[in-house]
Scaffold this active site. Structure first.
Site, PDB file in Angstrom:
ATOM      1  N   GLU A   1       6.470  -2.804  25.288  1.00 34.41           N
ATOM      2  CA  GLU A   1       5.469  -2.199  25.808  1.00 34.41           C
ATOM      3  C   GLU A   1       4.666  -1.149  27.170  1.00 34.41           C
ATOM      4  O   GLU A   1       4.438  -2.042  28.157  1.00 34.41           O
ATOM      5  CB  GLU A   1       3.962  -3.093  25.299  1.00 34.41           C
TER       6      GLU A   1
ATOM      7  N   GLU B   1       7.026  -8.905  17.316  1.00 34.69           N
ATOM      8  CA  GLU B   1       5.621  -9.235  17.969  1.00 34.69           C
ATOM      9  C   GLU B   1       4.641  -9.359  17.198  1.00 34.69           C
ATOM     10  O   GLU B   1       3.990  -8.402  16.597  1.00 34.69           O
ATOM     11  CB  GLU B   1       4.834  -9.044  19.424  1.00 34.69           C
TER      12      GLU B   1
HETATM   13  N1  LIG Z   1      -7.783   1.277  25.600  1.00 30.92           N
HETATM   14  N2  LIG Z   1      -8.041   0.516  27.020  1.00 30.92           N
HETATM   15  N3  LIG Z   1      -7.822  -0.233  27.317  1.00 30.92           N
HETATM   16  C1  LIG Z   1      -9.284  -0.259  28.333  1.00 30.92           C
HETATM   17  C2  LIG Z   1      -8.606  -1.950  29.413  1.00 30.92           C
HETATM   18  O1  LIG Z   1      -7.871  -2.167  28.740  1.00 30.92           O
HETATM   19  C3  LIG Z   1      -7.101  -3.221  29.466  1.00 30.92           C
HETATM   20  C4  LIG Z   1      -6.320  -4.092  28.815  1.00 30.92           C
HETATM   21  O2  LIG Z   1      -5.530  -3.685  28.340  1.00 30.92           O
HETATM   22  C5  LIG Z   1      -4.455  -4.545  27.388  1.00 30.92           C
HETATM   23  C6  LIG Z   1      -3.523  -3.933  26.220  1.00 30.92           C
HETATM   24  C7  LIG Z   1      -2.907  -5.043  25.428  1.00 30.92           C
HETATM   25  C8  LIG Z   1      -2.391  -5.786  25.934  1.00 30.92           C
HETATM   26  C9  LIG Z   1      -1.511  -6.797  25.272  1.00 30.92           C
HETATM   27  C10 LIG Z   1      -1.825  -8.045  25.523  1.00 30.92           C
HETATM   28  N4  LIG Z   1      -0.571  -8.061  23.955  1.00 30.92           N
HETATM   29  C11 LIG Z   1      -0.219  -9.779  23.980  1.00 30.92           C
HETATM   30  C12 LIG Z   1       1.168  -9.588  24.927  1.00 30.92           C
HETATM   31  N5  LIG Z   1       2.088  -8.562  24.176  1.00 30.92           N
HETATM   32  C13 LIG Z   1       3.627  -8.731  24.702  1.00 30.92           C
HETATM   33  C14 LIG Z   1       3.947 -10.314  24.653  1.00 30.92           C
HETATM   34  O3  LIG Z   1       3.591  -9.858  26.708  1.00 30.92           O
HETATM   35  C15 LIG Z   1       2.256 -11.217  24.894  1.00 30.92           C
HETATM   36  O4  LIG Z   1       1.666 -11.589  26.367  1.00 30.92           O
HETATM   37  N6  LIG Z   1      -0.418  -7.440  23.760  1.00 30.92           N
HETATM   38  N7  LIG Z   1      -1.334  -5.958  24.294  1.00 30.92           N
HETATM   39  C16 LIG Z   1      -3.453  -6.091  27.521  1.00 30.92           C
HETATM   40  C17 LIG Z   1      -4.076  -5.405  27.894  1.00 30.92           C
END
Ligand SMILES: N=NNCCOCCOc1ccc(-c2cn(C[C@@H]3NC[C@@H](O)[C@H]3O)nn2)cc1
Length: 449
Positions: free
Chosen positions: A166, A354
């Protein structure tokens, strides 16, 4: 009931990541990571949680592999903690750290489970952050040196390699929004980080090829299909921009060797330049053996000129189900995403590296965890993966996030994604109903809908 059989060689797996489960954050010579530093910084993590102990997997890995075997997993996706093997990020190797992963791989192979290794799952050595971290192009070089160390130690027995997990989350929540380690809020830095992550990916793939290793290598992207709130032109344009922001900014360089031009122009105007050197995009555009996708949710967006630099606002459709993360349950989005990837980028193979959901799990009076919502979520998404396979998309495997409850980044231990319930007071592992359900799916190789 209609039986949806998966291909005979379909890989059934589950996934974790080092910082989220290992604990032993400063044991046996391990160096500090940016997530150790971030979680130890007051106010960053809900309830002040840290990964200091987590699921104590560093000490309990043999018990955990036994549970994976009990589930009948074909494959287990985990990540290596870079600072556990190279405490300063480069130079001196920590043999005890390397030995942990060699023992883990050995236990997996003895259990008949294929290891799938993610080289980078967010826990950068703090010593490299002190030199600028991923904003410093040199980190790409240090990443390849680290990758080569692991390739040489484990490359002959590990069939599946993932360079990065990611990169969008590493870049933007980590360097633009400040909500993830290292907690930077600078959009231009985030763009340079995204580029250097992609560059390090391409360089590592080149090195993997030069070593002539038998396994397959790819990258895992969090991909989110975006839908317009209405069919008016402004909302459609907002949808295209959000798609470029989350998905194409990484897909296009990897598969086409170029950044999405329109978004690049917006960034030049509103954020500033980031450094791309002459053959960078050629290096990034290395052929990969598979694309890993992490699918959780869809986004619905509308045009709102005042909302952010794109004028794109995400909306929460009414009357829909949401998980504990506030993510919409939208299984059809997985089908739409797989079809789109197959049509627009035609990866040689795809793994769903995932997919899963956080729900409020509790131990009932019978000592069991009856997580029926999770079973429904997983079944619905597997149905849509199967639909895509029937449409000709080369989906080769599926890894549930996650094998066990663990440290969910800024949310700490408050979000439970696991097939296995973790009682953090005594580190007891309890197979949830979804674990028993998944075991039967793996054994039968079909779902019924
Ligand atoms: N678009 N604007 N956003 C504004 C604000 O965003 C701030 C936060 O953003 C994000 C976006 C997505 C995620 C996320 C978490 N997981 C789950 C994990 N995948 C890998 C594994 O470790 C799991 O734990 N997948 N995706 C976290 C934070």
């Amino acid at each position: 009931m209609h039986r949806r059989y998966f291909p005979e060689d379909f890989i059934w797996g589950a996934a974790t990541a080092s910082y989220q489960i290992e604990g032993a954050y400063n044991e046996d010579g391990k160096g500090e990571s940016i997530w150790d530093r971030f979680s130890h910084t007051p106010g960053k993590i809900l309830n002040g949680d840290t990964g200091d102990v987590a699921c104590d997997h560093y000490h309990r890995f043999r018990e955990d592999v036994k549970l994976m075997k009990e589930l009948g997993l074909d494959s287990y996706r985990f990540s290596i903690s870079w600072p556990r093997v190279l405490p300063e990020g480069k130079g001196q190797v920590n043999e005890k750290g390397l030995d942990f992963y060699k023992q883990l791989v050995d236990q997996l192979l003895k259990a008949g489970i294929d290891p799938a290794i993610t080289l980078y799952h967010w826990d950068l050595p703090q010593a490299l952050q002190e030199k600028g971290g991923w904003a410093n192009r040199d980190t790409a070089k240090y990443f390849v040196e680290y990758a080569n160390l692991i390739f040489k130690e484990l490359g002959d027995v590990v069939p599946l390699w993932i360079t990065h997990n990611e990169p969008w989350v590493v870049s933007f929540p980590g360097h633009a929004f400040g909500e993830h380690a290292p907690g930077i809020k600078n959009y231009q830095t985030a763009l340079q980080v995204a580029h250097n992550l992609l560059l390090s990916h391409g360089m590592a793939v080149q090195s993997f090829r030069q070593l002539g290793l038998p396994g397959k290598i790819g990258i895992t992207l969090n991909l989110t299909p975006v839908y317009p709130f209405s069919d008016n032109e402004a909302d459609q344009k907002a949808c295209d921009l959000q798609d470029a922001f989350i998905n194409r900014w990484f897909l296009d360089p990897i598969f086409e060797g170029s950044y999405p031009e329109e978004l690049h122009q917006i960034y030049r105007k509103k954020v500033g330049e980031f450094i791309i050197k002459n053959d960078d995009l050629e290096i990034i555009n290395q052929k990969i053996d598979f694309l890993g996708i992490n699918y959780y949710l869809r986004l619905v967006v509308k045009h709102n000129p005042d909302y952010n630099i794109f004028g794109v606002e995400t909306v929460k459709p009414e009357g829909r189900e949401y998980t504990e993360m506030g993510w919409e349950v939208y299984p059809e989005g997985l089908y739409d995403l797989l079809i789109r990837l197959h049509k627009d980028y035609a990866p040689e193979a795809l793994y769903i590296t995932e997919n899963g959901a956080a729900y409020q799990d509790q131990i009932d009076a019978d000592g069991r965890v009856h997580d029926q919502k999770r079973i429904a979520y997983l079944k619905a998404h597997l149905k849509n993966a199967h639909r895509a396979i029937e449409a000709g998309v080369p989906v080769k495997g599926y890894y549930i996030w996650s094998l066990m409850d663990n440290f969910e980044w800024a949310f700490g231990y408050s979000k439970r994604f696991g097939l296995i319930y973790i009682n953090y007071d005594n580190q007891q592992r309890i197979l949830k109903d979804s674990a028993y359900w998944y075991r039967t799916i793996i054994a039968k190789n079909y779902i019924e809908d």
